[in-house]
Design an enzyme around this catalytic site. Structure first.
Site, mmCIF file in Angstrom:
data_model
loop_
_atom_site.group_PDB
_atom_site.id
_atom_site.type_symbol
_atom_site.label_atom_id
_atom_site.label_comp_id
_atom_site.label_asym_id
_atom_site.label_seq_id
_atom_site.Cartn_x
_atom_site.Cartn_y
_atom_site.Cartn_z
ATOM 1 N N GLU A 54 0.845 -1.194 0.000
ATOM 2 C CA GLU A 54 0.000 0.000 0.000
ATOM 3 C C GLU A 54 0.880 1.244 0.000
ATOM 4 O O GLU A 54 1.884 1.310 0.695
ATOM 5 C CB GLU A 54 -0.923 0.013 1.226
ATOM 6 N N HIS A 63 -4.445 6.392 0.300
ATOM 7 C CA HIS A 63 -3.700 5.144 0.324
ATOM 8 C C HIS A 63 -4.271 4.212 -0.729
ATOM 9 O O HIS A 63 -5.275 4.522 -1.362
ATOM 10 C CB HIS A 63 -3.692 4.506 1.724
ATOM 11 N N HIS A 93 -5.160 0.045 -2.081
ATOM 12 C CA HIS A 93 -5.469 -1.348 -1.760
ATOM 13 C C HIS A 93 -4.978 -2.191 -2.934
ATOM 14 O O HIS A 93 -5.720 -2.409 -3.895
ATOM 15 C CB HIS A 93 -6.976 -1.548 -1.574
ATOM 16 N N ASP A 133 -9.429 -0.148 7.825
ATOM 17 C CA ASP A 133 -9.586 1.293 7.639
ATOM 18 C C ASP A 133 -10.616 1.852 8.620
ATOM 19 O O ASP A 133 -10.398 2.890 9.249
ATOM 20 C CB ASP A 133 -10.028 1.621 6.206
#
Length: 141
Positions: free
Chosen positions: A24, A83, A85, A96
């Site tokens: 990530e 961010h 995935h 999250d």
């Protein structure tokens, strides 16, 4: 509620995510509030210091501290973060939701696309503590 952000910034996030298929990526979003949500005026890529960056992220605490100090000194406000995935969807994960503090905007990259979220602390829509936010491309960077 919307998140106004430039195409250049969106492409920067997507490119960084595509270049890191095994971990990530993450970074900070800077901007200002508007009547409809937030205008993102800049972003800063950050090191992911999570113990297992394959399926989680943690923004480098030094970068967070520096961003807060700069904002207190008159610099741009920290309005959220982004961010990715890797191999997943751009929807918030259970991890999250557990980490989300109310009041911040999140952009999540997954599957070659981006989605924006606002961490409002409620659990009403089945997405944990997030409310979907519309991304509006703007020339604001």
């Amino acid at each position: 509620m919307e998140l106004r952000i430039s195409r250049v910034a969106l492409d920067e996030i997507l490119s960084a995510a595509a270049a890191s298929p095994g971990a990530e990526i993450c970074g900070l979003l800077f901007g200002r509030t508007s009547a409809r949500g937030v205008v993102v005026t800049g972003l800063r890529p950050c090191a992911n210091v999570a113990a297992n960056p394959r399926d989680s992220f943690e923004v480098d605490p030094a970068a967070l501290i520096a961003a807060h100090r700069a904002a207190r000194a008159g610099g741009p406000a920290l309005v959220g973060h982004y961010h990715s995935h890797p191999g997943g969807s751009p929807d918030p994960s259970a991890r999250d939701a557990a980490a989300a503090e109310p009041g911040g905007y999140w952009i999540i990259a997954g599957g070659g696309t981006l989605r924006a979220w606002y961490a409002d602390g409620r659990q009403a829509d089945g997405r944990g503590r997030f409310r979907a936010v519309t991304i509006v491309e703007a020339d604001n960077r």
